[in-house]
Write a protein that holds these residues in place. Structure first.
Motif, PDB file in Angstrom:
ATOM      1  N   SER A   1       0.894  -1.144   0.000  1.00 29.01           N
ATOM      2  CA  SER A   1       0.000   0.000   0.000  1.00 29.01           C
ATOM      3  C   SER A   1       0.936   1.197   0.000  1.00 29.01           C
ATOM      4  O   SER A   1       1.857   1.258   0.810  1.00 29.01           O
ATOM      5  CB  SER A   1      -0.825  -0.022   1.277  1.00 29.01           C
ATOM      6  OG  SER A   1      -1.670   1.087   1.292  1.00 29.01           O
ATOM      7  N   PHE A   2       0.728   2.137  -0.917  1.00 24.53           N
ATOM      8  CA  PHE A   2       1.681   3.240  -1.060  1.00 24.53           C
ATOM      9  C   PHE A   2       1.147   4.516  -0.439  1.00 24.53           C
ATOM     10  O   PHE A   2      -0.046   4.781  -0.455  1.00 24.53           O
ATOM     11  CB  PHE A   2       1.942   3.519  -2.542  1.00 24.53           C
ATOM     12  CG  PHE A   2       2.612   2.385  -3.238  1.00 24.53           C
ATOM     13  CD1 PHE A   2       3.991   2.244  -3.184  1.00 24.53           C
ATOM     14  CD2 PHE A   2       1.884   1.439  -3.931  1.00 24.53           C
ATOM     15  CE1 PHE A   2       4.614   1.184  -3.815  1.00 24.53           C
ATOM     16  CE2 PHE A   2       2.499   0.377  -4.564  1.00 24.53           C
ATOM     17  CZ  PHE A   2       3.873   0.253  -4.499  1.00 24.53           C
ATOM     18  N   ALA A   3       2.083   5.349   0.052  1.00 28.52           N
ATOM     19  CA  ALA A   3       1.671   6.656   0.555  1.00 28.52           C
ATOM     20  C   ALA A   3       1.190   7.488  -0.623  1.00 28.52           C
ATOM     21  O   ALA A   3       1.820   7.498  -1.673  1.00 28.52           O
ATOM     22  CB  ALA A   3       2.858   7.339   1.218  1.00 28.52           C
ATOM     23  N   PRO A   4       0.054   8.191  -0.441  1.00 24.50           N
ATOM     24  CA  PRO A   4      -0.453   9.005  -1.547  1.00 24.50           C
ATOM     25  C   PRO A   4       0.465  10.191  -1.802  1.00 24.50           C
ATOM     26  O   PRO A   4       1.131  10.670  -0.892  1.00 24.50           O
ATOM     27  CB  PRO A   4      -1.810   9.481  -1.035  1.00 24.50           C
ATOM     28  CG  PRO A   4      -1.714   9.393   0.448  1.00 24.50           C
ATOM     29  CD  PRO A   4      -0.780   8.276   0.758  1.00 24.50           C
ATOM     30  N   GLU A   5       0.484  10.638  -3.050  1.00 23.54           N
ATOM     31  CA  GLU A   5       1.341  11.785  -3.373  1.00 23.54           C
ATOM     32  C   GLU A   5       0.529  13.070  -3.474  1.00 23.54           C
ATOM     33  O   GLU A   5       1.081  14.141  -3.613  1.00 23.54           O
ATOM     34  CB  GLU A   5       2.061  11.514  -4.704  1.00 23.54           C
ATOM     35  CG  GLU A   5       3.060  10.364  -4.577  1.00 23.54           C
ATOM     36  CD  GLU A   5       3.547   9.846  -5.925  1.00 23.54           C
ATOM     37  OE1 GLU A   5       3.449  10.590  -6.912  1.00 23.54           O
ATOM     38  OE2 GLU A   5       4.025   8.704  -5.968  1.00 23.54           O
ATOM     39  N   LEU A   6      -0.805  12.941  -3.464  1.00 22.56           N
ATOM     40  CA  LEU A   6      -1.644  14.135  -3.561  1.00 22.56           C
ATOM     41  C   LEU A   6      -2.747  14.046  -2.517  1.00 22.56           C
ATOM     42  O   LEU A   6      -3.399  13.007  -2.387  1.00 22.56           O
ATOM     43  CB  LEU A   6      -2.305  14.189  -4.949  1.00 22.56           C
ATOM     44  CG  LEU A   6      -1.347  14.312  -6.137  1.00 22.56           C
ATOM     45  CD1 LEU A   6      -2.082  13.989  -7.421  1.00 22.56           C
ATOM     46  CD2 LEU A   6      -0.774  15.717  -6.216  1.00 22.56           C
TER      47      LEU A   6
ATOM     48  N   LYS B   1      -6.796   6.634  -0.439  1.00 26.02           N
ATOM     49  CA  LYS B   1      -6.582   6.560   1.009  1.00 26.02           C
ATOM     50  C   LYS B   1      -7.504   7.608   1.623  1.00 26.02           C
ATOM     51  O   LYS B   1      -7.638   8.705   1.084  1.00 26.02           O
ATOM     52  CB  LYS B   1      -5.144   6.947   1.359  1.00 26.02           C
ATOM     53  CG  LYS B   1      -4.116   6.051   0.739  1.00 26.02           C
ATOM     54  CD  LYS B   1      -3.983   4.770   1.544  1.00 26.02           C
ATOM     55  CE  LYS B   1      -3.023   3.829   0.913  1.00 26.02           C
ATOM     56  NZ  LYS B   1      -3.446   3.345  -0.390  1.00 26.02           N
ATOM     57  N   VAL B   2      -8.135   7.260   2.738  1.00 19.93           N
ATOM     58  CA  VAL B   2      -9.007   8.222   3.398  1.00 19.93           C
ATOM     59  C   VAL B   2      -8.478   8.432   4.807  1.00 19.93           C
ATOM     60  O   VAL B   2      -8.258   7.473   5.550  1.00 19.93           O
ATOM     61  CB  VAL B   2     -10.460   7.694   3.436  1.00 19.93           C
ATOM     62  CG1 VAL B   2     -11.337   8.654   4.215  1.00 19.93           C
ATOM     63  CG2 VAL B   2     -10.978   7.535   2.011  1.00 19.93           C
ATOM     64  N   PHE B   3      -8.221   9.694   5.152  1.00 20.32           N
ATOM     65  CA  PHE B   3      -7.676  10.007   6.470  1.00 20.32           C
ATOM     66  C   PHE B   3      -8.666  10.859   7.249  1.00 20.32           C
ATOM     67  O   PHE B   3      -9.257  11.791   6.708  1.00 20.32           O
ATOM     68  CB  PHE B   3      -6.356  10.769   6.330  1.00 20.32           C
ATOM     69  CG  PHE B   3      -5.331  10.030   5.509  1.00 20.32           C
ATOM     70  CD1 PHE B   3      -4.873   8.787   5.913  1.00 20.32           C
ATOM     71  CD2 PHE B   3      -4.836  10.575   4.340  1.00 20.32           C
ATOM     72  CE1 PHE B   3      -3.937   8.086   5.154  1.00 20.32           C
ATOM     73  CE2 PHE B   3      -3.895   9.891   3.572  1.00 20.32           C
ATOM     74  CZ  PHE B   3      -3.447   8.641   3.978  1.00 20.32           C
TER      75      PHE B   3
ATOM     76  N   ALA C   1       1.574  11.923   3.084  1.00 17.14           N
ATOM     77  CA  ALA C   1       1.209  11.232   4.322  1.00 17.14           C
ATOM     78  C   ALA C   1       2.215  10.122   4.584  1.00 17.14           C
ATOM     79  O   ALA C   1       2.717   9.512   3.643  1.00 17.14           O
ATOM     80  CB  ALA C   1      -0.182  10.642   4.181  1.00 17.14           C
ATOM     81  N   ARG C   2       2.504   9.874   5.846  1.00 23.52           N
ATOM     82  CA  ARG C   2       3.424   8.786   6.205  1.00 23.52           C
ATOM     83  C   ARG C   2       2.810   7.990   7.347  1.00 23.52           C
ATOM     84  O   ARG C   2       2.217   8.567   8.262  1.00 23.52           O
ATOM     85  CB  ARG C   2       4.784   9.334   6.687  1.00 23.52           C
ATOM     86  CG  ARG C   2       5.579  10.062   5.621  1.00 23.52           C
ATOM     87  CD  ARG C   2       6.177   9.091   4.619  1.00 23.52           C
ATOM     88  NE  ARG C   2       6.954   9.721   3.585  1.00 23.52           N
ATOM     89  CZ  ARG C   2       6.477  10.132   2.421  1.00 23.52           C
ATOM     90  NH1 ARG C   2       5.193  10.028   2.177  1.00 23.52           N
ATOM     91  NH2 ARG C   2       7.263  10.656   1.509  1.00 23.52           N
TER      92      ARG C   2
ATOM     93  N   THR D   1       2.023  15.535   6.227  1.00 23.71           N
ATOM     94  CA  THR D   1       3.143  16.472   6.151  1.00 23.71           C
ATOM     95  C   THR D   1       2.869  17.550   5.115  1.00 23.71           C
ATOM     96  O   THR D   1       2.108  17.354   4.183  1.00 23.71           O
ATOM     97  CB  THR D   1       4.429  15.740   5.720  1.00 23.71           C
ATOM     98  OG1 THR D   1       4.275  15.392   4.339  1.00 23.71           O
ATOM     99  CG2 THR D   1       4.646  14.485   6.500  1.00 23.71           C
ATOM    100  N   ARG D   2       3.554  18.687   5.316  1.00 26.45           N
ATOM    101  CA  ARG D   2       3.440  19.778   4.343  1.00 26.45           C
ATOM    102  C   ARG D   2       4.679  19.798   3.457  1.00 26.45           C
ATOM    103  O   ARG D   2       4.589  19.995   2.264  1.00 26.45           O
ATOM    104  CB  ARG D   2       3.314  21.118   5.063  1.00 26.45           C
ATOM    105  CG  ARG D   2       1.944  21.327   5.676  1.00 26.45           C
ATOM    106  CD  ARG D   2       1.899  22.634   6.412  1.00 26.45           C
ATOM    107  NE  ARG D   2       2.908  22.650   7.470  1.00 26.45           N
ATOM    108  CZ  ARG D   2       2.705  23.149   8.681  1.00 26.45           C
ATOM    109  NH1 ARG D   2       1.551  23.682   8.975  1.00 26.45           N
ATOM    110  NH2 ARG D   2       3.641  23.139   9.597  1.00 26.45           N
ATOM    111  N   LEU D   3       5.830  19.619   4.074  1.00 25.97           N
ATOM    112  CA  LEU D   3       7.098  19.730   3.337  1.00 25.97           C
ATOM    113  C   LEU D   3       8.014  18.606   3.774  1.00 25.97           C
ATOM    114  O   LEU D   3       7.835  18.018   4.835  1.00 25.97           O
ATOM    115  CB  LEU D   3       7.809  21.054   3.694  1.00 25.97           C
ATOM    116  CG  LEU D   3       6.971  22.320   3.611  1.00 25.97           C
ATOM    117  CD1 LEU D   3       7.589  23.406   4.459  1.00 25.97           C
ATOM    118  CD2 LEU D   3       6.934  22.766   2.159  1.00 25.97           C
TER     119      LEU D   3
END
Length: 534
Positions: free
Chosen positions: A396-401, A430-432, A475-476, A508-510
């Motif tokens: 499952s990959f961290a989303p990039e957007l 992914k839903v957070f 997201a991580r 995360t933002r940056l």
């Protein structure tokens, strides 16, 4: 690949299974090739290109409204059909870069892949990405160079590009005669045959002429003199410069055989299919955390690699696609759902023939069956006859957007939550749920997925939604000792959310946010993937 040398021969029903995916860059002709496979496998009577004009773009393997509108394959669907003495299970993968995660997961359920490249464009970026994933799993790869009936590049140049870009040996299985308007067909190197293309009727299979090698006088009756001379010259060079096909090296993932053809003209497709049957791997050992699972074992085991919701909008159903890893499955069997430790009677499993389904009375290791359910089954779940197994390697990959999402009608927030949870289970996004504030944040791998989600939520739940910018960019998942994680969460409440499984996520933002965490909280690990295990 696990050691196969001293294993017993597989039962004939399992040995004749070939489970594979087709990967390609968008527009290389994957959907057309899939169609022709179904056509030659007798699963459909006429390929999509030749149906009524307006319907022509709606090919059989694309069934979602958005796919039909945009002419792209969004959701990987599975199709089973017979060809010659083999049973093919073809898993269609979205070639569009925005849907890569679904594709990655699909590749965990197959034993081989067919890579389609465009004769004019060669190896493109998306092909490279998908190819990397095949390499990670040492999947055997067959290559099909499509669109030879259009102006394409020099054959040696194409082969050279595959070898240098993808670091894999290429063994020609066929060799093109002419290209573009002068494309006549191919010389089948593996069987010394001349395969000619019939341009008049795209759904007719062209003729195949058995010849005795390149010096056979019969060749001159079918191939103009200068093209024949060029063919002999090129083949002599190819034999000197390129490796001969070696099945062992192919099965280990070091060498790819390449066929040339034109899917739209049905040319070269049959040879490719026979190549998959003849040389492709039979069902392989599947990896689980506890042990390797061999296909010939008697107990039935399988894992869910995809969940598709609302395949039938009237029934709000979810279908879990299950790859059978071992055994002989029969309809009505009771299987243990390992995650919930509950037995599940599988009464209406389905086999897919493109958008048509039929009840599966039985299935064997290597097959892919759909199990309709109401949300019990999730990606990564194992089904067994009692053994507690966890299949590994489904990422499952961290989303990039990331974007916030709101229902057009504030009174329908509950409906929105239900819709989002369903897409999260399906692996479509992914839903957070942030710890602070209301609302949800949706994460995807590619921007086009937001359109797909909005269109599906509106279509399947009659709920217009809008996505809006979010201050977060990535997201991580948070891992580490309990006390350290709690301390970390307390200081970063504004950044913390839970995913649909309830796992902690740091928004995360940056990149700076991530670096700061590793400095201030050395015991806390932030990861960009999590194994979808139960």
């Amino acid at each position: 690949m696990l050691d196969q040398s001293n294993r017993p021969a597989l039962p004939p029903e399992i040995a004749r299974r070939r489970t594979f995916a087709i990967i390609s860059h968008p527009d290389a002709g994957k959907t057309t090739l899939t169609e022709k496979f179904l056509l030659f496998g007798g699963a459909i009577q006429m390929a999509g290109q030749v149906r009524a004009k307006g319907e022509a773009r709606r090919t059989r393997s694309d069934f979602m409204a958005l796919e039909k509108e945009r002419g792209i394959s969004v959701s990987a669907s599975a199709m089973s059909f017979d060809f010659s003495q083999w049973r093919f299970n073809l898993v269609d993968t979205p070639g569009h870069s925005d849907f890569s995660e679904d594709t990655y997961r699909t590749l965990t359920a197959v034993d081989a892949a067919i890579m389609v490249i465009d004769g004019a464009k060669g190896v493109e970026s998306q092909t490279r990405k998908l190819f990397e994933v095949c390499r990670l799993r040492d999947l055997p790869i067959l290559t099909f160079c499509n669109k030879m009936d259009r102006e394409s590049r020099d054959t040696f140049e194409i082969i050279d590009e595959i070898q240098s870009n993808l670091a894999i040996d290429v063994a020609p299985a066929s060799w093109p005669i002419g290209m573009g308007r002068d494309f006549l067909g191919c010389y089948d190197i593996l069987h010394d045959r001349l395969e000619l293309m019939d341009r008049a009727d795209r759904n007719r299979v062209a003729e195949s002429i058995k010849i005795e090698g390149l010096d056979d006088p019969k060749l001159a009756q079918h191939v103009p003199a200068e093209q024949l001379e060029k063919l002999r010259e090129e083949l002599e060079m190819a034999r000197a410069l390129l490796p001969a096909f070696d099945r062992q090296s192919f099965l280990e993932g070091h060498l790819t055989p390449i066929w040339f053809g034109s899917a739209i003209n049905s040319f070269g497709v049959k040879e490719l299919m026979s190549g998959m049957g003849e040389f492709g791997p039979e069902p392989q050992i599947q990896k689980a955390a506890e042990r390797g699972i061999a296909p010939e074992e008697t107990p039935v085991t399988g894992f869910v690699f995809k969940v598709q919701a609302n395949m039938d909008p009237k029934h709000r159903d979810r279908v879990a696609f299950v790859r059978l890893a071992s055994g002989h499955f029969e309809r009505g069997m009771k299987l243990l759902h390992v995650r919930s430790k509950k037995p599940m009677a599988v009464t209406n499993p389905v086999l897919f023939l493109a958008a048509d389904r039929e009840l599966a009375e039985e299935a064997w290791a290597g097959d892919i069956i759909g199990i309709p359910n109401h949300g019990q089954l999730r990606i990564g779940d194992a089904l067994t006859e009692g053994e507690s197994l966890r299949f590994t390697g489904i990422p499952s990959f961290a989303p990039e957007l990331l974007q916030g999402v709101r229902a057009g009608d504030p009174m329908k927030a509950k409906h929105l939550e239900k819709a989002l949870m369903q897409f999260a289970e399906e692996g479509a996004a992914k839903v957070f749920k942030p710890m602070i504030g209301s609302g949800f944040i949706v994460g995807v791998v590619g921007a086009l997925q937001f359109d797909v989600l909005a269109s599906r939520i509106e279509l399947e739940y009659s709920l217009p939604v809008r996505f809006e910018g979010s201050q977060f960019t990535s997201a991580r998942w948070v891992m580490g000792p309990k006390a350290a994680v709690e301390a970390f969460v307390n200081v970063n409440k504004g950044h913390i959310a839970h995913d649909s499984d309830g796992d902690l996520v740091y928004l995360t933002r940056l990149q700076w946010d991530i670096d700061r965490v590793s400095r201030d909280h050395p015991e806390v690990r932030l990861t960009a993937t999590k194994e979808m295990m139960v």
